[in-house]
Design an enzyme around this catalytic site. Structure first.
Site, PDB file in Angstrom:
ATOM      1  CG  ASP A  21       3.263  -1.145  -0.443  1.00  0.00           C
ATOM      2  OD1 ASP A  21       2.560  -1.988   0.147  1.00  0.00           O
ATOM      3  OD2 ASP A  21       4.452  -0.940  -0.154  1.00  0.00           O
ATOM      4  CG  ASN A  69       1.501 -10.435  -2.489  1.00  0.00           C
ATOM      5  OD1 ASN A  69       1.076  -9.664  -3.348  1.00  0.00           O
ATOM      6  ND2 ASN A  69       2.359 -10.031  -1.552  1.00  0.00           N
TER       7      ASN A  69
HETATM    8  C1  FPP Z   1      -0.343  -4.003  -0.967  1.00  0.00           C
HETATM    9  O1  FPP Z   1      -0.744  -3.516   0.270  1.00  0.00           O
HETATM   10  C2  FPP Z   1      -1.513  -4.350  -1.734  1.00  0.00           C
HETATM   11  C3  FPP Z   1      -1.852  -5.597  -2.133  1.00  0.00           C
HETATM   12  C4  FPP Z   1      -1.059  -6.809  -1.836  1.00  0.00           C
HETATM   13  C5  FPP Z   1      -3.099  -5.829  -2.888  1.00  0.00           C
HETATM   14  C6  FPP Z   1      -3.450  -4.722  -3.813  1.00  0.00           C
HETATM   15  C7  FPP Z   1      -4.697  -5.009  -4.479  1.00  0.00           C
HETATM   16  C8  FPP Z   1      -5.659  -4.082  -4.727  1.00  0.00           C
HETATM   17  C9  FPP Z   1      -5.551  -2.665  -4.357  1.00  0.00           C
HETATM   18  C10 FPP Z   1      -6.870  -4.455  -5.440  1.00  0.00           C
HETATM   19  C11 FPP Z   1      -6.539  -5.099  -6.701  1.00  0.00           C
HETATM   20  C12 FPP Z   1      -7.663  -5.471  -7.463  1.00  0.00           C
HETATM   21  C13 FPP Z   1      -7.843  -6.666  -8.081  1.00  0.00           C
HETATM   22  C14 FPP Z   1      -8.813  -6.730  -9.133  1.00  0.00           C
HETATM   23  C15 FPP Z   1      -7.159  -7.902  -7.727  1.00  0.00           C
HETATM   24  P1  FPP Z   1      -0.187  -4.241   1.550  1.00  0.00           P
HETATM   25  O2  FPP Z   1      -1.207  -5.215   2.023  1.00  0.00           O
HETATM   26  O3  FPP Z   1       1.148  -4.800   1.260  1.00  0.00           O
HETATM   27  O4  FPP Z   1      -0.100  -3.051   2.534  1.00  0.00           O
HETATM   28  P2  FPP Z   1       0.912  -2.906   3.745  1.00  0.00           P
HETATM   29  O5  FPP Z   1       2.275  -2.812   3.121  1.00  0.00           O
HETATM   30  O6  FPP Z   1       0.463  -1.652   4.373  1.00  0.00           O
HETATM   31  O7  FPP Z   1       0.731  -4.117   4.597  1.00  0.00           O
END
Ligand code: FPP
Length: 243
Positions: A21, A69
């Site tokens: 996250d 998501n």
């Molecule tokens: C949460 O951060 C993260 C995600 C929804 C995506 C996580 C994915 C990766 C790190 C890469 C994964 C790799 C593959 C191969 C698919 P957020 O966007 O919710 O962060 P925020 O809470 O700060 O908005």
């Protein structure tokens, strides 16, 4: 006689789960687009997976895209759906050199055909490797997974293949995406939220938890090691008494 210190990591989790996250917040703080945060997050995933493999972790499950998501802005969803390809290009060689296997958990019916083909190819190409398994949870939701498992079990009962009293914890466990893995021993969530967000609810029944304010892209090897040292010091009782 020299008194030797005990090694810090006398014990690592067999199955480690990570809620990745904070990519968006990490990017925003730097005046970057959220997608830059996801890209950096994917690079960090490669780095931490290689390290986890070196440390002897058997399975590392990561939450890359949840069943919820899809409600994010289309542009962000489109970018996240490009990550498996981008990630594969980045990890292909180093994961091969280190014998890391890659598996995917989650629904496939809402992914593009190109992504389904890619996931299947990655799983097939890496299936016989004997290092850590990186289990990438994509379009994954724990409640969705449990409902799917229950339906499969009910079908077996209806078809007289399974007597009702033969349903045990293992029966349901066999129908989860994670059927071949041990239960989660340790769950890490980055970026300060104190919740599970529908991730591996069945599998974390006896897991230990670690929450850190550090956003995923900044959660490097030193911070990861600190989290594992915390695990090594814990006493797990599984509902019993102190041994
Ligand atoms: C949460 O951060 C993260 C995600 C929804 C995506 C996580 C994915 C990766 C790190 C890469 C994964 C790799 C593959 C191969 C698919 P957020 O966007 O919710 O962060 P925020 O809470 O700060 O908005």
């Amino acid at each position: 006689m020299i008194k030797r210190k005990k090694p810090l990591l006398n014990r690592v989790p067999r199955h480690l789960a990570i809620i990745l996250d904070g990519n968006g917040r990490w990017a925003k703080k730097r005046g970057l687009a959220r997608t830059e945060g996801h890209k950096k997050g994917a690079m960090n995933l490669k780095n931490i997976a290689l390290f986890a493999n070196e440390l002897g972790i058997e399975v590392m499950s990561v939450y890359a895209f949840s069943t919820e998501n899809w409600s994010r802005p289309q542009e962000e969803v489109d970018y996240l759906m490009k990550l498996p390809k981008l990630f594969e290009e980045q990890f292909r060689d180093s994961f091969k050199d280190n014998s890391i296997r890659v598996a995917f958990s989650g629904r496939r019916d809402r992914l593009s055909k190109a992504n389904v083909d890619l996931l299947e190819r990655i799983e097939k190409d890496t299936a016989s490797r004997d290092g850590m398994t990186l289990n990438i949870c994509l379009d994954y939701g724990s409640k969705d997974e449990i409902i799917r498992a229950v339906k499969e079990v009910v079908k077996e009962v209806q078809e007289n293949k399974l007597p009702l009293d033969a349903i045990h914890e293992e029966t349901l466990g066999k129908h989860l995406y994670t059927s071949e893995f041990p239960d989660v021993d340790y769950l890490i969530r980055t970026s300060g939220e104190l919740r599970l967000s529908n991730f591996l609810l069945w599998q974390v029944a006896y897991a230990e938890f670690y929450f850190t304010k550090t956003p995923w892209p900044a959660f490097g090897r030193t911070k990861f090691l600190r989290a594992l040292i915390s695990y090594a010091k814990r006493q797990r009782r599984f509902g019993g008494l102190k041994g």
